[in-house]
Write a protein that holds these residues in place. Sequence first.
Motif, PDB file in Angstrom:
ATOM      1  N   ALA A 129     -16.473   1.288  -6.320  1.00 10.82           N
ATOM      2  CA  ALA A 129     -15.693   0.089  -6.033  1.00 10.82           C
ATOM      3  C   ALA A 129     -14.566   0.391  -5.050  1.00 10.82           C
ATOM      4  O   ALA A 129     -14.294  -0.391  -4.135  1.00 10.82           O
ATOM      5  CB  ALA A 129     -15.125  -0.486  -7.331  1.00 10.82           C
ATOM      6  N   ARG A 130     -13.911   1.517  -5.240  1.00 14.60           N
ATOM      7  CA  ARG A 130     -12.809   1.890  -4.359  1.00 14.60           C
ATOM      8  C   ARG A 130     -13.303   2.162  -2.944  1.00 14.60           C
ATOM      9  O   ARG A 130     -12.704   1.728  -1.959  1.00 14.60           O
ATOM     10  CB  ARG A 130     -12.105   3.113  -4.938  1.00 14.60           C
ATOM     11  CG  ARG A 130     -10.959   3.597  -4.087  1.00 14.60           C
ATOM     12  CD  ARG A 130     -10.096   4.592  -4.846  1.00 14.60           C
ATOM     13  NE  ARG A 130      -9.165   5.233  -3.950  1.00 14.60           N
ATOM     14  CZ  ARG A 130      -8.106   4.631  -3.431  1.00 14.60           C
ATOM     15  NH1 ARG A 130      -7.859   3.382  -3.715  1.00 14.60           N
ATOM     16  NH2 ARG A 130      -7.301   5.277  -2.625  1.00 14.60           N
ATOM     17  N   LYS A 131     -14.413   2.884  -2.819  1.00 11.50           N
ATOM     18  CA  LYS A 131     -14.961   3.177  -1.499  1.00 11.50           C
ATOM     19  C   LYS A 131     -15.364   1.890  -0.785  1.00 11.50           C
ATOM     20  O   LYS A 131     -15.160   1.737   0.423  1.00 11.50           O
ATOM     21  CB  LYS A 131     -16.177   4.099  -1.629  1.00 11.50           C
ATOM     22  CG  LYS A 131     -15.858   5.475  -2.197  1.00 11.50           C
ATOM     23  CD  LYS A 131     -15.037   6.319  -1.253  1.00 11.50           C
ATOM     24  CE  LYS A 131     -14.836   7.728  -1.796  1.00 11.50           C
ATOM     25  NZ  LYS A 131     -14.055   8.593  -0.901  1.00 11.50           N
ATOM     26  N   SER A 132     -15.931   0.956  -1.530  1.00  7.24           N
ATOM     27  CA  SER A 132     -16.323  -0.316  -0.940  1.00  7.24           C
ATOM     28  C   SER A 132     -15.103  -1.095  -0.457  1.00  7.24           C
ATOM     29  O   SER A 132     -15.114  -1.697   0.627  1.00  7.24           O
ATOM     30  CB  SER A 132     -17.098  -1.141  -1.978  1.00  7.24           C
ATOM     31  OG  SER A 132     -17.395  -2.425  -1.480  1.00  7.24           O
ATOM     32  N   TRP A 133     -14.033  -1.066  -1.258  1.00  3.65           N
ATOM     33  CA  TRP A 133     -12.791  -1.757  -0.890  1.00  3.65           C
ATOM     34  C   TRP A 133     -12.202  -1.171   0.387  1.00  3.65           C
ATOM     35  O   TRP A 133     -11.835  -1.891   1.314  1.00  3.65           O
ATOM     36  CB  TRP A 133     -11.809  -1.644  -2.046  1.00  3.65           C
ATOM     37  CG  TRP A 133     -10.430  -2.134  -1.754  1.00  3.65           C
ATOM     38  CD1 TRP A 133     -10.044  -3.414  -1.488  1.00  3.65           C
ATOM     39  CD2 TRP A 133      -9.234  -1.338  -1.689  1.00  3.65           C
ATOM     40  NE1 TRP A 133      -8.690  -3.461  -1.266  1.00  3.65           N
ATOM     41  CE2 TRP A 133      -8.171  -2.228  -1.390  1.00  3.65           C
ATOM     42  CE3 TRP A 133      -8.976   0.022  -1.871  1.00  3.65           C
ATOM     43  CZ2 TRP A 133      -6.862  -1.769  -1.257  1.00  3.65           C
ATOM     44  CZ3 TRP A 133      -7.663   0.464  -1.753  1.00  3.65           C
ATOM     45  CH2 TRP A 133      -6.624  -0.423  -1.439  1.00  3.65           C
ATOM     46  N   ILE A 134     -12.147   0.154   0.466  1.00  2.00           N
ATOM     47  CA  ILE A 134     -11.583   0.808   1.652  1.00  2.00           C
ATOM     48  C   ILE A 134     -12.468   0.568   2.866  1.00  2.00           C
ATOM     49  O   ILE A 134     -11.994   0.257   3.962  1.00  2.00           O
ATOM     50  CB  ILE A 134     -11.411   2.322   1.405  1.00  2.00           C
ATOM     51  CG1 ILE A 134     -10.329   2.573   0.354  1.00  2.00           C
ATOM     52  CG2 ILE A 134     -11.062   3.045   2.703  1.00  2.00           C
ATOM     53  CD1 ILE A 134     -10.230   4.013  -0.088  1.00  2.00           C
ATOM     54  N   SER A 147     -13.107  -4.006   3.034  1.00  2.00           N
ATOM     55  CA  SER A 147     -12.186  -5.096   2.718  1.00  2.00           C
ATOM     56  C   SER A 147     -10.857  -5.015   3.453  1.00  2.00           C
ATOM     57  O   SER A 147     -10.129  -5.996   3.503  1.00  2.00           O
ATOM     58  CB  SER A 147     -11.908  -5.116   1.201  1.00  2.00           C
ATOM     59  OG  SER A 147     -13.109  -5.290   0.494  1.00  2.00           O
ATOM     60  N   LEU A 148     -10.513  -3.859   3.999  1.00  2.00           N
ATOM     61  CA  LEU A 148      -9.210  -3.689   4.617  1.00  2.00           C
ATOM     62  C   LEU A 148      -9.319  -3.699   6.134  1.00  2.00           C
ATOM     63  O   LEU A 148     -10.171  -3.021   6.708  1.00  2.00           O
ATOM     64  CB  LEU A 148      -8.571  -2.371   4.163  1.00  2.00           C
ATOM     65  CG  LEU A 148      -8.292  -2.244   2.663  1.00  2.00           C
ATOM     66  CD1 LEU A 148      -7.750  -0.861   2.352  1.00  2.00           C
ATOM     67  CD2 LEU A 148      -7.312  -3.303   2.219  1.00  2.00           C
ATOM     68  N   GLN A 202     -13.552  -5.819 -10.783  1.00  2.00           N
ATOM     69  CA  GLN A 202     -13.625  -5.670  -9.337  1.00  2.00           C
ATOM     70  C   GLN A 202     -13.297  -4.242  -8.897  1.00  2.00           C
ATOM     71  O   GLN A 202     -13.714  -3.816  -7.814  1.00  2.00           O
ATOM     72  CB  GLN A 202     -12.667  -6.661  -8.667  1.00  2.00           C
ATOM     73  CG  GLN A 202     -13.109  -8.113  -8.798  1.00  2.00           C
ATOM     74  CD  GLN A 202     -12.050  -9.092  -8.343  1.00  2.00           C
ATOM     75  OE1 GLN A 202     -10.872  -8.743  -8.171  1.00  2.00           O
ATOM     76  NE2 GLN A 202     -12.440 -10.347  -8.156  1.00  2.00           N
ATOM     77  N   ALA A 203     -12.573  -3.517  -9.742  1.00  5.84           N
ATOM     78  CA  ALA A 203     -12.238  -2.124  -9.452  1.00  5.84           C
ATOM     79  C   ALA A 203     -13.226  -1.155 -10.097  1.00  5.84           C
ATOM     80  O   ALA A 203     -12.991   0.058 -10.094  1.00  5.84           O
ATOM     81  CB  ALA A 203     -10.824  -1.820  -9.942  1.00  5.84           C
ATOM     82  N   GLN A 234      -6.749  -0.230 -12.157  1.00  6.34           N
ATOM     83  CA  GLN A 234      -7.187  -0.187 -10.764  1.00  6.34           C
ATOM     84  C   GLN A 234      -6.492   0.939 -10.019  1.00  6.34           C
ATOM     85  O   GLN A 234      -7.116   1.670  -9.236  1.00  6.34           O
ATOM     86  CB  GLN A 234      -6.869  -1.539 -10.123  1.00  6.34           C
ATOM     87  CG  GLN A 234      -7.355  -1.744  -8.704  1.00  6.34           C
ATOM     88  CD  GLN A 234      -6.938  -3.119  -8.190  1.00  6.34           C
ATOM     89  OE1 GLN A 234      -5.760  -3.496  -8.254  1.00  6.34           O
ATOM     90  NE2 GLN A 234      -7.894  -3.889  -7.703  1.00  6.34           N
ATOM     91  N   ARG A 251       0.799  -1.227   0.000  1.00  7.30           N
ATOM     92  CA  ARG A 251       0.000   0.000   0.000  1.00  7.30           C
ATOM     93  C   ARG A 251       0.832   1.277   0.000  1.00  7.30           C
ATOM     94  O   ARG A 251       0.465   2.263  -0.632  1.00  7.30           O
ATOM     95  CB  ARG A 251      -0.988  -0.013   1.173  1.00  7.30           C
ATOM     96  CG  ARG A 251      -2.191  -0.903   0.901  1.00  7.30           C
ATOM     97  CD  ARG A 251      -3.323  -0.597   1.859  1.00  7.30           C
ATOM     98  NE  ARG A 251      -3.033  -0.987   3.212  1.00  7.30           N
ATOM     99  CZ  ARG A 251      -3.248  -2.199   3.710  1.00  7.30           C
ATOM    100  NH1 ARG A 251      -3.716  -3.148   2.923  1.00  7.30           N
ATOM    101  NH2 ARG A 251      -2.982  -2.464   4.963  1.00  7.30           N
TER     102      ARG A 251
END
Length: 371
Positions: free
Chosen positions: A268-273, A276-277, A231-232, A161, A114
Amino acid sequence: MSDLASARRVVVKIGSALVVGPDGAPDAAWLSDFAGDLARLRARGQQVLVVSSGAVALGRRRLGLGRKALTLPEKQAAAAAGQSALMHAWEAALEPHGLPVAQVLLTRDDTEIRRRWLNARATLETLLDLGVVPVVNENDTVVTEEIRYGDNDRLAARAAQLIGADLLVLLSDVDGLYTADPRSDPAAQHVPLVTDLDAGIEAMAGGANASAGVGTGGMATKIMAARIARQAGCATLITLGGRSSPLAQVEAGARATLVTAAVSPHAARKSWIGGSLAPSGVIRIDAGAARALRGGKSLLAAGVTAVEGRFGKGDAVVVRDEADREVARGLSRYDSEDAVRICGLSSAGVEAALGFSEGPVIHADDLAVSG
């Protein structure tokens, strides 16, 4: 394809066979035509990043290595010798259109660690905002088999991505996905639209013409790349690259396969942050900062009241308000030690305290505000 005309950010992946001619030299004619494609996209306000193979092929010619199978040190030497020739070819093609070019060499760690991911993204974002066309390639000179992407389709998906692209274009030696190998099966049907990358789609990709580069290592890797991009929140367009001005031809109706994205890159990015982390620490903020975050603003050091836990630059953290409510989750631009030192400081104060500034503690693009 309407997605090509409407995408704000586009990543185009180009293989060695398009960039390098049969004589081992850059294919200046194809590159010139493709440069016209890029100039047209840039003229209508779109940002474009190119993922270009070709360094090893050009280096073979420079070093007189012929067509023999290369050892890893020979391949790395060829990449080192050919990279400057590759960039010279891109500069020669884009200069007549007034498009500046920048070379960016990545390794897998740059998109999977990261801290390095944030650095790479910041560089690419700055280049795109300055109107530059970044030309990205894997850093074959230093990368080893254990840490390489393995193919530029996957590298292109990771680049898409990285910058939050809306569309990934994979220029291939076929005009898209077919239900079977069209060169041996006359009943094979072209698949113009894919809305779900299920087992049936993967079977089509894996069963198609491996000898022509559209089977394992060909179309299969393109579908794998499309899955990463999807996915992104990024759609993928697979089309024939060998014709002149391939992007213009797609917009004029030439055959291609579009793999849609279910959500936008932003969502997608907001969901990942947000989901998912696993967070590594806590940043506590005052009421004013909490209001700013809920209004879509970045988190500035001035609004930070305390820092808890140990985390590195790029790690996920939880942001809590004065009542200990979770306001957001995000990626910190500072490690925990530096974050402690800049609590409550103005932007000028951050620079004075650290001797540098990474901007806000958490940028709005790296924040997922809690409901």
